[in-house]
Design a protein around this motif. Structure first.
Motif, PDB file in Angstrom:
ATOM      1  N   ARG A 137       0.851  -1.190   0.000  1.00  0.00           N
ATOM      2  CA  ARG A 137       0.000   0.000   0.000  1.00  0.00           C
ATOM      3  C   ARG A 137       0.886   1.239   0.000  1.00  0.00           C
ATOM      4  O   ARG A 137       2.065   1.176   0.351  1.00  0.00           O
ATOM      5  CB  ARG A 137      -0.903   0.021   1.235  1.00  0.00           C
ATOM      6  N   ALA A 138       0.309   2.358  -0.390  1.00  0.00           N
ATOM      7  CA  ALA A 138       1.041   3.618  -0.297  1.00  0.00           C
ATOM      8  C   ALA A 138       1.480   3.818   1.147  1.00  0.00           C
ATOM      9  O   ALA A 138       0.743   3.513   2.090  1.00  0.00           O
ATOM     10  CB  ALA A 138       0.154   4.770  -0.762  1.00  0.00           C
ATOM     11  N   ILE A 139       2.681   4.327   1.347  1.00  0.00           N
ATOM     12  CA  ILE A 139       3.242   4.470   2.687  1.00  0.00           C
ATOM     13  C   ILE A 139       2.490   5.545   3.458  1.00  0.00           C
ATOM     14  O   ILE A 139       2.288   6.659   2.974  1.00  0.00           O
ATOM     15  CB  ILE A 139       4.740   4.811   2.602  1.00  0.00           C
ATOM     16  N   SER A 140       2.077   5.191   4.655  1.00  0.00           N
ATOM     17  CA  SER A 140       1.335   6.107   5.528  1.00  0.00           C
ATOM     18  C   SER A 140       1.635   5.745   6.970  1.00  0.00           C
ATOM     19  O   SER A 140       2.362   4.770   7.249  1.00  0.00           O
ATOM     20  CB  SER A 140      -0.170   5.999   5.268  1.00  0.00           C
ATOM     21  N   GLU A 141       1.080   6.501   7.879  1.00  0.00           N
ATOM     22  CA  GLU A 141       1.270   6.190   9.298  1.00  0.00           C
ATOM     23  C   GLU A 141       0.737   4.796   9.612  1.00  0.00           C
ATOM     24  O   GLU A 141       1.301   4.073  10.446  1.00  0.00           O
ATOM     25  CB  GLU A 141       0.560   7.228  10.177  1.00  0.00           C
ATOM     26  N   VAL A 184       8.186   3.027  -8.960  1.00  0.00           N
ATOM     27  CA  VAL A 184       7.045   3.919  -8.763  1.00  0.00           C
ATOM     28  C   VAL A 184       7.487   5.047  -7.842  1.00  0.00           C
ATOM     29  O   VAL A 184       8.085   4.797  -6.788  1.00  0.00           O
ATOM     30  CB  VAL A 184       5.851   3.164  -8.142  1.00  0.00           C
ATOM     31  N   ALA A 185       7.215   6.269  -8.232  1.00  0.00           N
ATOM     32  CA  ALA A 185       7.695   7.427  -7.478  1.00  0.00           C
ATOM     33  C   ALA A 185       7.120   7.453  -6.066  1.00  0.00           C
ATOM     34  O   ALA A 185       5.928   7.228  -5.856  1.00  0.00           O
ATOM     35  CB  ALA A 185       7.328   8.711  -8.216  1.00  0.00           C
ATOM     36  N   VAL A 186       7.992   7.710  -5.100  1.00  0.00           N
ATOM     37  CA  VAL A 186       7.558   7.950  -3.720  1.00  0.00           C
ATOM     38  C   VAL A 186       7.027   9.381  -3.665  1.00  0.00           C
ATOM     39  O   VAL A 186       7.752  10.329  -3.946  1.00  0.00           O
ATOM     40  CB  VAL A 186       8.728   7.761  -2.734  1.00  0.00           C
ATOM     41  N   SER A 187       5.763   9.524  -3.318  1.00  0.00           N
ATOM     42  CA  SER A 187       5.134  10.846  -3.343  1.00  0.00           C
ATOM     43  C   SER A 187       5.698  11.740  -2.239  1.00  0.00           C
ATOM     44  O   SER A 187       6.355  11.267  -1.299  1.00  0.00           O
ATOM     45  CB  SER A 187       3.620  10.713  -3.172  1.00  0.00           C
ATOM     46  N   ASP A 188       5.418  13.020  -2.350  1.00  0.00           N
ATOM     47  CA  ASP A 188       5.880  13.967  -1.323  1.00  0.00           C
ATOM     48  C   ASP A 188       5.311  13.614   0.034  1.00  0.00           C
ATOM     49  O   ASP A 188       6.002  13.704   1.051  1.00  0.00           O
ATOM     50  CB  ASP A 188       5.480  15.395  -1.709  1.00  0.00           C
ATOM     51  N   ARG A 189       4.038  13.248   0.069  1.00  0.00           N
ATOM     52  CA  ARG A 189       3.426  12.891   1.350  1.00  0.00           C
ATOM     53  C   ARG A 189       4.071  11.630   1.930  1.00  0.00           C
ATOM     54  O   ARG A 189       4.355  11.569   3.132  1.00  0.00           O
ATOM     55  CB  ARG A 189       1.923  12.662   1.177  1.00  0.00           C
ATOM     56  N   GLU A 190       4.313  10.638   1.083  1.00  0.00           N
ATOM     57  CA  GLU A 190       4.954   9.419   1.551  1.00  0.00           C
ATOM     58  C   GLU A 190       6.345   9.733   2.096  1.00  0.00           C
ATOM     59  O   GLU A 190       6.750   9.174   3.131  1.00  0.00           O
ATOM     60  CB  GLU A 190       5.057   8.404   0.416  1.00  0.00           C
ATOM     61  N   ARG A 191       7.068  10.607   1.407  1.00  0.00           N
ATOM     62  CA  ARG A 191       8.412  10.963   1.869  1.00  0.00           C
ATOM     63  C   ARG A 191       8.358  11.634   3.238  1.00  0.00           C
ATOM     64  O   ARG A 191       9.158  11.311   4.126  1.00  0.00           O
ATOM     65  CB  ARG A 191       9.093  11.884   0.856  1.00  0.00           C
ATOM     66  N   SER A 213      14.638   4.926  -9.813  1.00  0.00           N
ATOM     67  CA  SER A 213      13.949   6.076 -10.401  1.00  0.00           C
ATOM     68  C   SER A 213      12.843   6.616  -9.504  1.00  0.00           C
ATOM     69  O   SER A 213      12.454   7.768  -9.627  1.00  0.00           O
ATOM     70  CB  SER A 213      13.369   5.692 -11.763  1.00  0.00           C
ATOM     71  N   GLY A 214      12.317   5.786  -8.595  1.00  0.00           N
ATOM     72  CA  GLY A 214      11.240   6.234  -7.714  1.00  0.00           C
ATOM     73  C   GLY A 214      11.687   7.200  -6.640  1.00  0.00           C
ATOM     74  O   GLY A 214      10.851   7.863  -6.008  1.00  0.00           O
ATOM     75  N   ILE A 215      12.999   7.299  -6.407  1.00  0.00           N
ATOM     76  CA  ILE A 215      13.526   8.230  -5.403  1.00  0.00           C
ATOM     77  C   ILE A 215      14.645   9.060  -6.010  1.00  0.00           C
ATOM     78  O   ILE A 215      15.679   9.298  -5.381  1.00  0.00           O
ATOM     79  CB  ILE A 215      14.007   7.486  -4.131  1.00  0.00           C
ATOM     80  N   ASP A 216      14.445   9.494  -7.238  1.00  0.00           N
ATOM     81  CA  ASP A 216      15.465  10.272  -7.950  1.00  0.00           C
ATOM     82  C   ASP A 216      15.874  11.530  -7.213  1.00  0.00           C
ATOM     83  O   ASP A 216      17.028  11.965  -7.295  1.00  0.00           O
ATOM     84  CB  ASP A 216      14.948  10.662  -9.342  1.00  0.00           C
TER      85      ASP A 216
END
Length: 329
Positions: A74-78, A94-101, A120-123
Motif C-alpha cells: 500500500r502507499a506508505i502512511s502512518e 514507482v515514485a515515492v510521493s511527497d506525502r509518503e516521503r 527512479s522512484g527516489i530520484d
C-alpha cells in the motif's frame, strides 16, 4: 404478455452470432495485443520473484529465522508503518510521493531504520549516476536512460540490467569497510551499478530535511554506500541490491550483510513484541494490493483494450438468454 419463443432456425442463427462474436473477440486478443513496455531483462528486486534479481530468498530466510517480516503493498502512511521497526525500499520504479516521503522521514526521525537502493522512484533523494565496467564512462542516470531506451525511459529510468555490469569481488578489510553494517564480513560480491556523488550525495528531498550523510563505502567507481543520520533514526543507501538478491545472497559473506541490516534495525528472532516488524516495500515496485479476484477479472475485461468488445459480447449473451428463456411453473 408472454415473450415469443424463437423457432429452431432463429435459435441456430442466434447461437451462430454468439459464436462469431466470441471468435472476433478472440481473434482481436491474439492478433492485436497491446504493446509491451519496458525491457524484457529488467531486474526487479521483489520478494515475489525467485529469479536471480529477486529477493525472495532473503524474505524466506528471515521468515525461517522467526523474524516478523512482511510485504508492504500500500502507499506508505502512518498506518502502513505502524509496528514497523525497519523497512527496505529496493530500487523503486514507482515514485515515492511527497506525502509518503514526509511520513517516512518522520518515521525515521523517531528512531527507525530505512534501507534504500537507488532507483527512479527516489530520484530526488540522492545525486547518483550509473556506471559499468564494460563502459567506464560515468553517465548521469536520467540522460543514460533516455539515450538507452528512448520512449521507454520512464519505465526503467536508472535501473540496471543483468547484461550491463560485471560482478565485483570486494575484500572488506582492504576496502576499509568499517561501518557496523559490514561487521564480520571478509568478502562481498556486488556490481558497480550505481554510485553516489562524492561531494553532494544527497538530493534536494533529503538535503532540505537537514540529514547528515557519511560515506561508508567508496571504491574505484565512486561512492557505493552512505549512512544518513536523521535525528534518532538512520537511512542506509546502497547503489545496488545485488548482495541481497537471490543470486548474490549465497555468495561470499553477503548473507552477513542481511544479518547486519536486521541487527541495525533492532530486530531479532526472539523479539516477538510490537515494533519488531521488518517490511519489504513492494508497492513502489508496482505490486500494489489489488481487488478481489472476481472484481479484478471484471475490471480487466471491461477496462482493458478489448473492453467494448467484451461488453458487447456479454450483452449479446444476455439478450440470447432472454430470447430463449423458458418459464417454469
Amino acid at each position: 404478455m408472454p415473450m415469443p419463443r424463437l423457432n429452431r432456425a432463429d435459435g441456430v442463427l442466434l447461437m451462430a452470432l454468439i459464436v462469431l462474436g466470441g471468435g472476433v473477440v478472440l481473434l482481436l486478443s491474439v492478433t492485436q495485443k497491446p504493446e509491451k513496455k519496458g525491457h524484457p531483462f529488467l531486474e526487479i528486486p521483489s520478494t515475489f520473484y525467485n529469479d536471480e534479481g529477486g529477493t525472495k530468498a532473503a524474505y524466506v530466510a528471515l521468515e525461517r529465522l522467526g523474524i516478523d517480516v512482511r510485504r508492504n503493498r500500500r502507499a506508505i502512511s502512518e498506518e502502513t508503518l505502524a509496528q514497523t521497526q525497519g523497512m527496505l525500499i529496493l530500487r523503486p520504479t514507482v515514485a515515492v510521493s511527497d506525502r509518503e516521503r514526509r511520513v517516512l522521514l518522520e518515521w525515521v526521525r523517531q528512531g527507525h531504520v530505512l534501507m534504500v537502493v537507488a532507483g527512479s522512484g527516489i530520484d530526488d533523494w540522492f545525486n547518483w549516476r550509473r556506471v559499468t565496467l564494460t563502459d567506464p564512462k560515468d553517465v548521469d542516470s536520467s540522460e543514460d536512460a533516455s539515450e538507452a531506451e528512448g520512449d521507454d525511459a520512464d519505465s526503467d529510468d536508472g535501473l540496471i540490467f543483468a547484461a550491463d555490469v560485471d560482478v565485483l569481488e570486494i575484500d572488506v578489510a582492504a576496502a576499509e569497510l568499517t561501518d557496523a553494517v559490514f561487521s564480520g564480513m571478509r568478502q562481498m560480491t556486488t556490481r558497480p551499478a550505481v554510485r553516489f556523488d562524492e561531494d553532494q550525495p544527497l538530493g534536494f528531498a533529503l538535503a532540505q530535511a537537514d540529514a547528515q550523510p557519511t560515506i561508508i563505502w567508496r571504491d574505484e567507481q565512486g561512492v557505493a554506500a552512505i549512512r544518513v543520520e536523521l535525528d534518532r533514526g538512520t537511512i542506509l543507501a546502497f547503489g545496488d541490491s545485488y548482495p541481497l538478491s537471490n543470486l548474490g545472497l549465497g555468495q561470499a559473506d553477503n548473507a552477513l550483510l542481511l544479518a547486519n541490516l536486521v541487527s541495525e534495525m533492532g530486530v531479532d528472532a526472539d523479539a516477538n513484541t510490537a515494533g519488531g516488524t521488518i517490511r519489504f516495500d513492494e508497492y513502489h515496485l508496482g505490486f500494489e494490493q489489488r481487488d478481489a479476484s472476481a472484481v479484478a477479472i471484471v475490471k480487466l475485461l471491461l477496462y482493458g483494450d478489448r473492453g467494448w468488445a467484451m461488453a458487447h459480447l456479454a450483452l449479446l449473451c444476455v439478450l440470447a438468454l432472454i430470447a430463449v428463456a423458458v418459464r417454469f411453473g
